[in-house]
Design a protein around this motif. Structure first.
Motif, PDB file in Angstrom:
ATOM      1  N   ASP A  41       0.844  -1.210   0.000  1.00 20.74           N
ATOM      2  CA  ASP A  41       0.000   0.000   0.000  1.00 20.74           C
ATOM      3  C   ASP A  41       0.872   1.251   0.000  1.00 20.74           C
ATOM      4  N   ILE A  42       1.934   1.229   0.806  1.00 25.82           N
ATOM      5  CA  ILE A  42       2.809   2.409   0.878  1.00 25.82           C
ATOM      6  C   ILE A  42       3.546   2.586  -0.449  1.00 25.82           C
ATOM      7  N   VAL A  43       4.062   1.474  -0.991  1.00 29.74           N
ATOM      8  CA  VAL A  43       4.801   1.560  -2.253  1.00 29.74           C
ATOM      9  C   VAL A  43       3.888   2.081  -3.374  1.00 29.74           C
ATOM     10  N   MET A  44       2.625   1.624  -3.356  1.00 29.93           N
ATOM     11  CA  MET A  44       1.699   1.987  -4.429  1.00 29.93           C
ATOM     12  C   MET A  44       1.097   3.380  -4.246  1.00 29.93           C
ATOM     13  N   ALA A  45       1.134   3.900  -3.019  1.00 30.13           N
ATOM     14  CA  ALA A  45       0.377   5.119  -2.743  1.00 30.13           C
ATOM     15  C   ALA A  45       0.956   6.354  -3.433  1.00 30.13           C
ATOM     16  N   ALA A  55      11.601   3.038   2.150  1.00 27.21           N
ATOM     17  CA  ALA A  55      11.782   2.025   3.198  1.00 27.21           C
ATOM     18  C   ALA A  55      10.836   0.841   2.965  1.00 27.21           C
ATOM     19  N   ALA A  56       9.599   1.130   2.552  1.00 27.88           N
ATOM     20  CA  ALA A  56       8.636   0.055   2.304  1.00 27.88           C
ATOM     21  C   ALA A  56       9.086  -0.791   1.109  1.00 27.88           C
ATOM     22  N   PHE A  57       9.643  -0.114   0.105  1.00 22.69           N
ATOM     23  CA  PHE A  57      10.127  -0.817  -1.080  1.00 22.69           C
ATOM     24  C   PHE A  57      11.254  -1.774  -0.683  1.00 22.69           C
TER      25      PHE A  57
END
Ligand code: HEM
Length: 399
Positions: A168-172, A183-185
């Motif tokens: 979700d973070i990477v896509m947002a 960091a999420a990636f």
């Protein structure tokens, strides 16, 4: 060269699900046009249906060549990852397609359908318990595709919530600060390395186990290609399906087709969905560029070796030469030859899977929420901006 001045591109901000009128003008007068890109350089834009198919399928137009040049581009930075399937040319590209292909075959998708249907029912149970009203984006469109990708990859159930948070973070894109996205990636990448280790210890009947075997025993993939493929599925399989599903429900409700389908009127659902796939301009504004590896003539225009070419699938899907009255949604004619899933060697691997998700989700909605309607006026729905694909921020519905 056409001798005409390049058109500044993109033509304007993307507005809801409207296709910019410039595409039609070019289709009428300059089907292969020179465009000036916002972040440097000129390129070609192809808007006709047949020319688009030609560019996407002719081996003289390369994706890999875009890695080694300063591509005339739409965004400040471009992802240059040679281990990503979309940046490969044959034979490397064909090898990865061959390895991963069976996970997306008719048989595999048919086997997955009951599982997808079950996920949809679960999400709709929650929606029914908590509403009306409800946000269909958060309640259905967002969670479904990532759950399906987890299932295909074989992400253990215990890890799925965490996997979803990172993705979700990477896509947002804009909702989180860049450090958090980065960091999420990184967490996602590290997780996929750990997942590969798990599949080495405990191989299962899933795509990642198959790809791990191909990496280790057969040497057909590098570890990097393996991990990148997992991330690619998220990047290309998540955002597209989430938004397509939300866009479809929006159009069905806005244009009164939902109620029509509920009365049992209209053609079978898969056909309705194909016409929606054609009609909805999901892509905004141009797709992934190709570079000519030698001089090639397209639609009577000479494209020189080293020049970049963009296509616009949504424009091609409304080319009047192939789709008369293509700006209208017409459920009476079968127009499944649309290019929404691309064409040629890079045609979407997940097309059948995406169609199954869309069909099962919309069929269940029709059955369980026959009185579904938008909870706000269509003009009040807000749309995401500066994304690769178009979709609403939220989709408020009631029943
Ligand atoms: C409605 C949903 C979807 C749409 C509209 C869509 C559209 C596309 C398009 C247009 C391409 C070709 C890009 C190009 O040639 O430059 C593509 C490639 C791809 N898609 Fe999809 N896609 C969808 C869903 C999915 C799903 C659910 C998956 C898998 C989970 C998936 C996996 C892929 C992969 C792996 C590629 C790369 C293929 C290659 O480079 O050979 N897509 N998709």
């Amino acid at each position: 060269m056409t001798g005409r001045a390049p058109h500044p591109f993109p033509f304007g901000p993307t507005v809801a699900l409207e296709l910019d009128g410039h595409y039609r003008k070019l289709q009428e007068s300059e089907r292969v046009a020179r465009i000036r890109m916002p972040f440097g350089g000129d390129a070609w834009l192809v808007t006709g249906y047949e020319d688009t198919k030609f560019v996407l399928s002719d081996a003289r137009f390369s994706r890999a060549a875009t890695l080694t040049m300063d591509l005339p581009r739409q965004q400040p930075e471009i992802v240059r990852d040679p281990s990503m399937i979309m940046s490969m040319d044959p034979p490397r590209h064909s090898r990865l397609r061959l390895l991963a292909g069976p996970a997306f075959s008719v048989r595999s998708v048919d086997r997955l359908r009951p599982w997808i249907a079950e996920q949809v029912e679960g999400l709709l149970d929650t929606l029914a318990a908590e509403g009306p009203p409800a946000d269909l984006m958060a309640g259905l469109a967002l969670p479904l595709p990532v759950a399906v990708i987890c299932e295909i990859l074989g992400v253990p159930f215990a890890d799925r919530d965490q996997f979803r948070v990172w993705s979700d973070i990477v896509m947002a894109v804009t909702a989180f600060p860049p450090e958090e996205v980065f960091a999420a990636f990184r967490s996602l990448t590290e997780y996929l390395h750990r997942l590969a280790e798990l599949k080495r210890r405990e191989p299962a009947d899933d795509l990642f186990s198959t790809l791990v075997r191909a990496t280790d025993a057969e040497g057909k993939l590098t570890e990097q290609e393996l991990v990148t493929f997992g991330i690619t599925l998220l990047v290309v399989g998540h955002e597209t399906t989430v938004n397509e599903l939300a866009d479809m429900v929006f159009v069905l409700l806005r244009d009164g087709v939902y109620a029509e389908l509920n009365r049992g009127a209209g053609p079978p659902l898969p056909r309705v969905l194909d016409e929606l796939l054609r009609f909805i301009p999901l892509e905004s504004p141009g797709g992934f560029a190709r570079v000519a590896t030698e001089d090639v003539e397209v639609g009577g225009v000479l494209i020189r070796r080293g020049e970049a070419v963009y296509t616009q699938l949504s424009a091609a899907n409304r080319d009047p030469e192939v789709f008369p009255d293509g700006d209208a949604l017409d459920l009476e004619i079968a127009r499944e030859q649309h290019l929404t899933f691309g064409y040629g060697p890079h045609r979407c691997m997940g097309a059948l899977l995406a169609k199954a998700e869309l069909e099962l989700a919309i069929a269940a909605l029709l059955r369980r929420f026959p009185g579904l309607e938008l909870a706000v006026a269509p003009e009040e729905v807000t749309w995401k901006v500066a994304r690769l694909v178009r979709g609403p921020e939220t989709l408020p519905v009631t029943w």
